[in-house]
Design a protein around this motif. Structure first.
Motif, PDB file in Angstrom:
ATOM      1  N   UNK A   1       0.898  -0.952  -0.016  1.00  0.00           N
ATOM      2  CA  UNK A   1       0.088   0.003  -0.153  1.00  0.00           C
ATOM      3  C   UNK A   1       0.629   1.028  -0.136  1.00  0.00           C
ATOM      4  N   UNK A   2       0.425   2.284  -0.709  1.00  0.00           N
ATOM      5  CA  UNK A   2       1.138   3.441  -0.826  1.00  0.00           C
ATOM      6  C   UNK A   2       2.526   3.491  -1.624  1.00  0.00           C
ATOM      7  N   UNK A   3       2.475   2.663  -2.433  1.00  0.00           N
ATOM      8  CA  UNK A   3       3.975   2.259  -3.187  1.00  0.00           C
ATOM      9  C   UNK A   3       4.155   3.676  -4.064  1.00  0.00           C
ATOM     10  N   UNK A   4       3.247   4.473  -4.180  1.00  0.00           N
ATOM     11  CA  UNK A   4       3.256   5.841  -5.112  1.00  0.00           C
ATOM     12  C   UNK A   4       3.990   6.872  -4.319  1.00  0.00           C
ATOM     13  N   UNK A   5       3.675   6.819  -3.046  1.00  0.00           N
ATOM     14  CA  UNK A   5       4.306   7.796  -2.231  1.00  0.00           C
ATOM     15  C   UNK A   5       5.753   7.815  -1.970  1.00  0.00           C
ATOM     16  N   UNK A   6       6.162   9.132  -2.199  1.00  0.00           N
ATOM     17  CA  UNK A   6       7.870   9.166  -2.355  1.00  0.00           C
ATOM     18  C   UNK A   6       8.309   9.549  -1.255  1.00  0.00           C
ATOM     19  N   UNK A   7       7.830   9.252  -0.025  1.00  0.00           N
ATOM     20  CA  UNK A   7       8.199   9.180   1.269  1.00  0.00           C
ATOM     21  C   UNK A   7       7.889   8.063   1.880  1.00  0.00           C
ATOM     22  N   UNK A   8       8.831   7.413   2.714  1.00  0.00           N
ATOM     23  CA  UNK A   8       8.488   6.243   3.478  1.00  0.00           C
ATOM     24  C   UNK A   8       9.147   5.277   2.782  1.00  0.00           C
ATOM     25  N   UNK A   9       9.199   4.021   3.738  1.00  0.00           N
ATOM     26  CA  UNK A   9       9.785   2.463   3.252  1.00  0.00           C
ATOM     27  C   UNK A   9       8.882   1.841   1.948  1.00  0.00           C
TER      28      UNK A   9
ATOM     29  N   UNK B   1       7.553   3.141  -0.671  1.00  0.00           N
ATOM     30  CA  UNK B   1       7.878   3.591  -1.938  1.00  0.00           C
ATOM     31  C   UNK B   1       8.529   2.874  -3.220  1.00  0.00           C
ATOM     32  N   UNK B   2       7.924   2.594  -4.182  1.00  0.00           N
ATOM     33  CA  UNK B   2       8.847   2.055  -5.166  1.00  0.00           C
ATOM     34  C   UNK B   2       8.848   2.937  -6.443  1.00  0.00           C
ATOM     35  N   UNK B   3      10.019   3.660  -6.555  1.00  0.00           N
ATOM     36  CA  UNK B   3      10.034   4.619  -7.394  1.00  0.00           C
ATOM     37  C   UNK B   3      10.185   4.229  -8.848  1.00  0.00           C
ATOM     38  N   UNK B   4      10.289   2.815  -9.289  1.00  0.00           N
ATOM     39  CA  UNK B   4      10.604   2.384 -10.676  1.00  0.00           C
ATOM     40  C   UNK B   4       9.051   2.155 -10.988  1.00  0.00           C
ATOM     41  N   UNK B   5       8.376   1.420 -10.133  1.00  0.00           N
ATOM     42  CA  UNK B   5       6.873   1.164 -10.281  1.00  0.00           C
ATOM     43  C   UNK B   5       6.035   2.472 -10.563  1.00  0.00           C
ATOM     44  N   UNK B   6       6.413   3.494  -9.836  1.00  0.00           N
ATOM     45  CA  UNK B   6       5.657   4.777  -9.750  1.00  0.00           C
ATOM     46  C   UNK B   6       5.796   5.526 -11.036  1.00  0.00           C
ATOM     47  N   UNK B   7       6.981   5.547 -11.603  1.00  0.00           N
ATOM     48  CA  UNK B   7       7.223   5.952 -12.713  1.00  0.00           C
ATOM     49  C   UNK B   7       6.214   5.266 -13.845  1.00  0.00           C
ATOM     50  N   UNK B   8       6.192   3.879 -13.899  1.00  0.00           N
ATOM     51  CA  UNK B   8       5.379   3.319 -14.938  1.00  0.00           C
ATOM     52  C   UNK B   8       3.793   3.489 -14.655  1.00  0.00           C
ATOM     53  N   UNK B   9       3.556   3.800 -13.497  1.00  0.00           N
ATOM     54  CA  UNK B   9       2.003   4.303 -13.068  1.00  0.00           C
ATOM     55  C   UNK B   9       1.577   5.521 -13.727  1.00  0.00           C
ATOM     56  N   UNK B  10       2.752   6.660 -13.443  1.00  0.00           N
ATOM     57  CA  UNK B  10       2.423   7.750 -14.167  1.00  0.00           C
ATOM     58  C   UNK B  10       2.514   7.739 -15.676  1.00  0.00           C
ATOM     59  N   UNK B  11       3.305   7.116 -16.294  1.00  0.00           N
ATOM     60  CA  UNK B  11       3.227   6.980 -17.548  1.00  0.00           C
ATOM     61  C   UNK B  11       1.925   6.440 -18.308  1.00  0.00           C
TER      62      UNK B  11
END
Length: 244
Positions: free
Chosen positions: A214-222, A224-234
């Motif tokens: 849960x909250x893997x998009x949030x770029x604060x906290x443990x 966060x999955x940055x690679x997955x977040x980029x995919x979701x934004x695209x």
């Protein structure tokens, strides 16, 4: 694309709703995305997400989702006190008030000369639920819903027959559901329930389950999955470019 942002206080049936508007600096008309936050309202991660989306050529509106329960400008901390306050707000505000908030945002978009009038929604956590809920409004052409809580459990207050799960068939636009397989807030049984409802109602949907918490998009906290977040934004930008 260079963007600007400012606050607009929008009238709703339950009081003024502070909304932050992010939009391109250049002149022209752009489609709009209503971006619904977590229970903490417009934190720094939410603001960064909104700015990222706006830089792709959208007008992004971030409303204070619990405006009638807090002073204007309230942002809750990512701590136990903030979580408790946000959850209490979530259980105190009926879905009908969220519906009227959404209509106020749509009305605002349709009167701005920098908007085309086309509107989509996106959200995370309860914001994912609110993005889904907003799609019950026929003006919403697309919704990108990230780990939407409380759809399967029917725990948010609403009038009889007006809960979000039972009204799924009213969605007319395209909706994307994204879930984390390791998210305890929407377990496998809950995801299966929502999936079967999407199949049985025949709505236009896409479905993804990813290896994330849960909250893997949030770029604060443990979590966060940055690679997955980029995919979701695209994927979100591609959806809104196509539908709006």
């Amino acid at each position: 694309m260079i963007i600007q942002h400012y606050h607009a206080n929008l009238p709703t049936p339950t009081g003024l709703m502070r909304t932050t508007v992010y939009r391109p600096e250049i002149s022209g008309q752009f489609p709009a995305i209503i971006f619904y936050s977590e229970i903490f309202q417009q934190t720094a991660p939410i603001a960064r997400s909104a700015a990222l989306l706006a830089s792709h050529g959208f007008v992004v509106l971030v409303p204070e989702v619990f405006h009638e329960l807090n002073p204007i400008g309230t942002v809750l901390a990512y701590d136990d006190a903030g979580k408790d306050k946000g959850n209490n707000d979530k259980w105190a505000k009926p879905l009908e008030s969220h519906d009227s908030d959404t209509q106020a945002l749509i009305d605002f978009v349709q009167t701005q000369d920098y908007c085309t009038g086309s509107v989509g929604t996106m959200g995370v956590c309860i914001g994912g639920h609110l993005a889904y809920r907003a799609a019950l409004n026929p003006h919403i052409k697309a919704a990108f819903c990230l780990y939407a809580t409380d759809i399967h459990s029917d725990t948010l207050p609403a009038q009889a027959g007006n809960n979000s799960f039972e009204r799924m068939a009213d969605i007319q636009g395209e909706i994307h559901f994204i879930w984390g397989k390791q998210d305890p807030h929407v377990p496998q049984q809950g995801r299966d329930k929502i999936y079967q409802q999407a199949v049985s109602t025949g709505i236009n949907y896409q479905w993804q389950e990813v290896n994330a918490q849960h909250a893997f998009m949030r770029d604060e906290g443990e979590r966060y999955d940055g690679a997955l977040a980029i995919t979701m934004y695209l994927q979100a930008v591609a959806l809104f470019n196509r539908t709006l």
